[in-house]
Scaffold this motif. Structure first.
Motif, PDB file in Angstrom:
ATOM      1  N   LEU A 181       0.369  -7.261   5.051  1.00 57.30           N
ATOM      2  CA  LEU A 181       0.883  -6.034   4.810  1.00 57.30           C
ATOM      3  C   LEU A 181       1.701  -5.593   3.808  1.00 57.30           C
ATOM      4  N   GLU A 182       2.724  -6.760   3.547  1.00 58.20           N
ATOM      5  CA  GLU A 182       3.543  -6.424   2.601  1.00 58.20           C
ATOM      6  C   GLU A 182       2.939  -6.492   1.115  1.00 58.20           C
ATOM      7  N   ARG A 183       1.903  -7.676   0.995  1.00 58.79           N
ATOM      8  CA  ARG A 183       1.188  -7.473  -0.156  1.00 58.79           C
ATOM      9  C   ARG A 183       0.300  -6.249  -0.300  1.00 58.79           C
ATOM     10  N   PHE A 184      -0.104  -5.610   0.729  1.00 59.34           N
ATOM     11  CA  PHE A 184      -0.750  -4.340   0.385  1.00 59.34           C
ATOM     12  C   PHE A 184      -0.064  -3.334  -0.165  1.00 59.34           C
ATOM     13  N   VAL A 185       1.400  -3.167   0.358  1.00 55.05           N
ATOM     14  CA  VAL A 185       2.225  -2.276   0.019  1.00 55.05           C
ATOM     15  C   VAL A 185       2.720  -2.323  -1.365  1.00 55.05           C
ATOM     16  N   LEU A 186       2.954  -3.643  -1.653  1.00 61.18           N
ATOM     17  CA  LEU A 186       3.594  -4.068  -2.942  1.00 61.18           C
ATOM     18  C   LEU A 186       2.544  -4.181  -4.232  1.00 61.18           C
ATOM     19  N   GLU A 187       1.225  -4.520  -3.832  1.00 61.15           N
ATOM     20  CA  GLU A 187       0.317  -4.913  -4.743  1.00 61.15           C
ATOM     21  C   GLU A 187      -0.880  -4.000  -4.936  1.00 61.15           C
ATOM     22  N   GLY A 188      -1.172  -3.444  -3.694  1.00 58.84           N
ATOM     23  CA  GLY A 188      -2.136  -2.867  -3.261  1.00 58.84           C
ATOM     24  C   GLY A 188      -3.663  -3.628  -2.963  1.00 58.84           C
ATOM     25  N   VAL A 189      -3.214  -4.949  -2.593  1.00 54.58           N
ATOM     26  CA  VAL A 189      -4.330  -5.851  -2.037  1.00 54.58           C
ATOM     27  C   VAL A 189      -4.178  -6.099  -0.829  1.00 54.58           C
ATOM     28  N   TYR A 190      -5.361  -5.804   0.036  1.00 59.39           N
ATOM     29  CA  TYR A 190      -5.112  -6.023   1.531  1.00 59.39           C
ATOM     30  C   TYR A 190      -6.461  -7.305   1.815  1.00 59.39           C
ATOM     31  N   LYS A 191      -5.707  -8.500   1.648  1.00 57.61           N
ATOM     32  CA  LYS A 191      -6.769  -9.455   1.853  1.00 57.61           C
ATOM     33  C   LYS A 191      -5.856 -10.698   2.660  1.00 57.61           C
ATOM     34  N   PRO A 192      -6.602 -10.938   3.867  1.00 54.95           N
ATOM     35  CA  PRO A 192      -5.918 -11.935   4.634  1.00 54.95           C
ATOM     36  C   PRO A 192      -5.659 -13.334   4.045  1.00 54.95           C
ATOM     37  N   GLY A 193      -4.614 -13.867   4.616  1.00 55.15           N
ATOM     38  CA  GLY A 193      -4.430 -15.180   3.729  1.00 55.15           C
ATOM     39  C   GLY A 193      -4.422 -16.346   4.773  1.00 55.15           C
ATOM     40  N   ASP A 194      -3.739 -17.529   4.995  1.00 52.20           N
ATOM     41  CA  ASP A 194      -3.761 -18.448   5.966  1.00 52.20           C
ATOM     42  C   ASP A 194      -3.013 -18.046   7.143  1.00 52.20           C
ATOM     43  N   PHE A 195      -3.374 -18.138   8.526  1.00 48.51           N
ATOM     44  CA  PHE A 195      -2.504 -18.029   9.339  1.00 48.51           C
ATOM     45  C   PHE A 195      -1.413 -18.808   9.445  1.00 48.51           C
ATOM     46  N   ARG A 196      -0.171 -18.315   9.638  1.00 46.08           N
ATOM     47  CA  ARG A 196       1.222 -18.773   9.935  1.00 46.08           C
ATOM     48  C   ARG A 196       1.624 -18.807  11.432  1.00 46.08           C
TER      49      ARG A 196
END
Length: 464
Positions: free
Chosen positions: A288-303
């Protein structure tokens, strides 16, 4: 008020039908056909209301009068009768420009109680009034399960099954779910993570024959009534802070993984609450942070993190916000969600991204920063934050300096996450309700991460 799907294939339906449908039958999420706007004069009147009175005032915009006023009032007051603070969601001052909204005074010590105590009352009401058999099915990253079970345990006509990721919730969260031995409760401990559990839930709700034949009802925040109930405490918190500080406008910092709690804040802002910025606080699972800052909604590796309730990569409520930020274009949403399913990402840019950035800030709080925040505020103010609330405070600090008061949401009691608190060298006293859990018998069923295994357990439970 009527409700429509973000994907456009569900006609306008009423409040109770939306409640019972949960996930829209076209795979989308239900939203109000129009977001109500509250006049400034009404906001001023609302400042004098108790929490329960404010609930009724806000709900009146959404329920269409489908529930008689006296019966709705009875449900609302019953929902919050077990809360340990008479204000339900009190506000505490941390510093001159930072306040905490305490959302953990309900029976399971987490913010989910605020919506789920009401939803438990509402499901009981519907089951009794309509003679319906109701089988609640949900997934939890830790708190939803306990709150939902607490709301409906032992209730006639209702069964509840909760999936949680095995070994990926705190011990107290696990105990709160699995020490409830009522025959209408089933806990499935699933190999995998929360996204796996949530994915199976959505798959079962999208199987319309299975959904109808097994009387499925949703308790997760895919059900809009969860959002509706959470809108209330944004108004209540603002009114309390405005009385004390005279603030005409505030920021809210919200720890979130599924985008539900902060989406409620977005709805409050659209309704007319004077919110400047909604600050999205997350952890290393920072889609969600990446979406707000970069406009990219893409799951990463689960932590796995110190704040397990936010260990989520695919946020259920994201689609609701996308629907609004893209101009309520249901065809576009269907296209993007199909693209997400096939390609694994959504990208927005231009005016749409500019709009997101104007409405939201975001900060992904790393593990050590979370622990340092807990230690700092305990040492400087004497206040003990749980790790999720600490993420909210850390994010609030990143956006301080604009001259506005920030209200940060304290979403859980620290006793629920003693694993993280101990790493800060802090010993805490458990509330009696939590310490007693360690002496109780547990009951849960462990399953692998396959849908057939989950379905097999469900059918045995439903047909028992």
């Amino acid at each position: 008020m009527e409700y429509v799907s973000t994907r456009g294939k569900i006609g306008k339906i009423g409040f109770l039908d939306a409640f019972l449908m949960g996930l829209a039958n076209d795979g989308g999420l239900l939203v109000p056909s129009e977001i109500p706007v509250v006049p400034a004069s009404t906001l001023k009147e609302w400042q004098q209301l108790s929490y329960q009175e404010l609930v009724l005032a806000i709900f009146s915009y959404y329920t269409n009068g489908e529930i008689p006023e006296d019966e709705l009032k009875e449900m609302v007051y019953a929902s919050y009768a077990s809360f340990r603070d008479p204000e339900v969601t009190p506000v505490r001052k941390l510093t001159d420009d930072l306040y905490l909204l305490e959302l953990f005074h309900g029976p399971t010590f987490a913010f989910k109680d605020i919506a789920l105590q009401f939803m438990g009352q509402l499901y009981t009401y519907v089951s009794r009034k309509q003679g319906k058999k109701i089988h609640i099915l949900g997934a939890t990253s830790g708190d939803t399960g306990a709150s939902a079970i607490e709301g409906v345990k032992g209730k006639e006509g209702i069964k509840i099954c909760i999936l949680h990721p095995h070994g990926k919730v705190s011990k107290v969260q696990e105990l709160q779910m699995t020490t409830v031995l009522d025959s209408n409760v089933l806990n499935l401990s699933v190999e995998g993570n929360f996204d796996d559990c949530q994915g199976m839930i959505k798959e079962l709700f999208n199987d319309l024959d299975f959904k109808a034949n097994n009387h499925l009802a949703a308790i997760n925040s895919i059900n809009f009534i969860r959002i509706m109930a959470q809108i209330v405490y944004y108004f209540y918190a603002y009114f309390q802070v405005a009385k004390e500080t005279g603030a005409a406008e505030v920021n809210f910092s919200v720890p979130t993984g599924n985008f539900g709690d902060i989406f409620a804040g977005y709805m409050a802002k659209r309704m007319g609450l004077p919110i400047s910025k909604l600050i999205l606080a997350t952890n290393e699972n920072n889609i969600l942070e990446r979406f707000v800052l970069e406009g990219v909604y893409k799951p990463g590796d689960f932590r796995m993190t110190y704040s397990p309730s936010m260990d989520i990569q695919v946020a259920s409520n994201f689609e609701r916000y996308l629907y609004y930020v893209l101009g309520e274009d249901a065809a576009k949403i269907s296209e993007l969600m199909n693209q997400f399913k096939s390609e694994g990402q959504i990208v927005i840019s231009g005016d749409a991204l500019a709009k997101v950035r104007s409405e939201f800030g975001a900060h992904g709080v790393q593990g050590q920063e979370c622990l340092d925040t807990i230690s700092k505020y305990k040492a400087e103010t004497g206040y003990l934050l749980d790790p999720h609330s600490a993420c909210g405070v850390a994010a609030a600090n990143k956006y301080s300096g604009d001259g506005l008061v920030t209200i940060s949401l304290a979403t859980a009691h620290p006793a629920k996450f003693d694993e993280a608190i101990r790493l800060c060298g802090i010993e805490q006293q458990y509330p009696e309700q939590i310490s007693s859990l360690f002496e109780k018998e547990q009951r849960q069923t462990r399953v692998d991460g396959s849908l057939p295994d989950v379905v097999s357990e469900l059918l045995k439970f439903y047909n028992a």
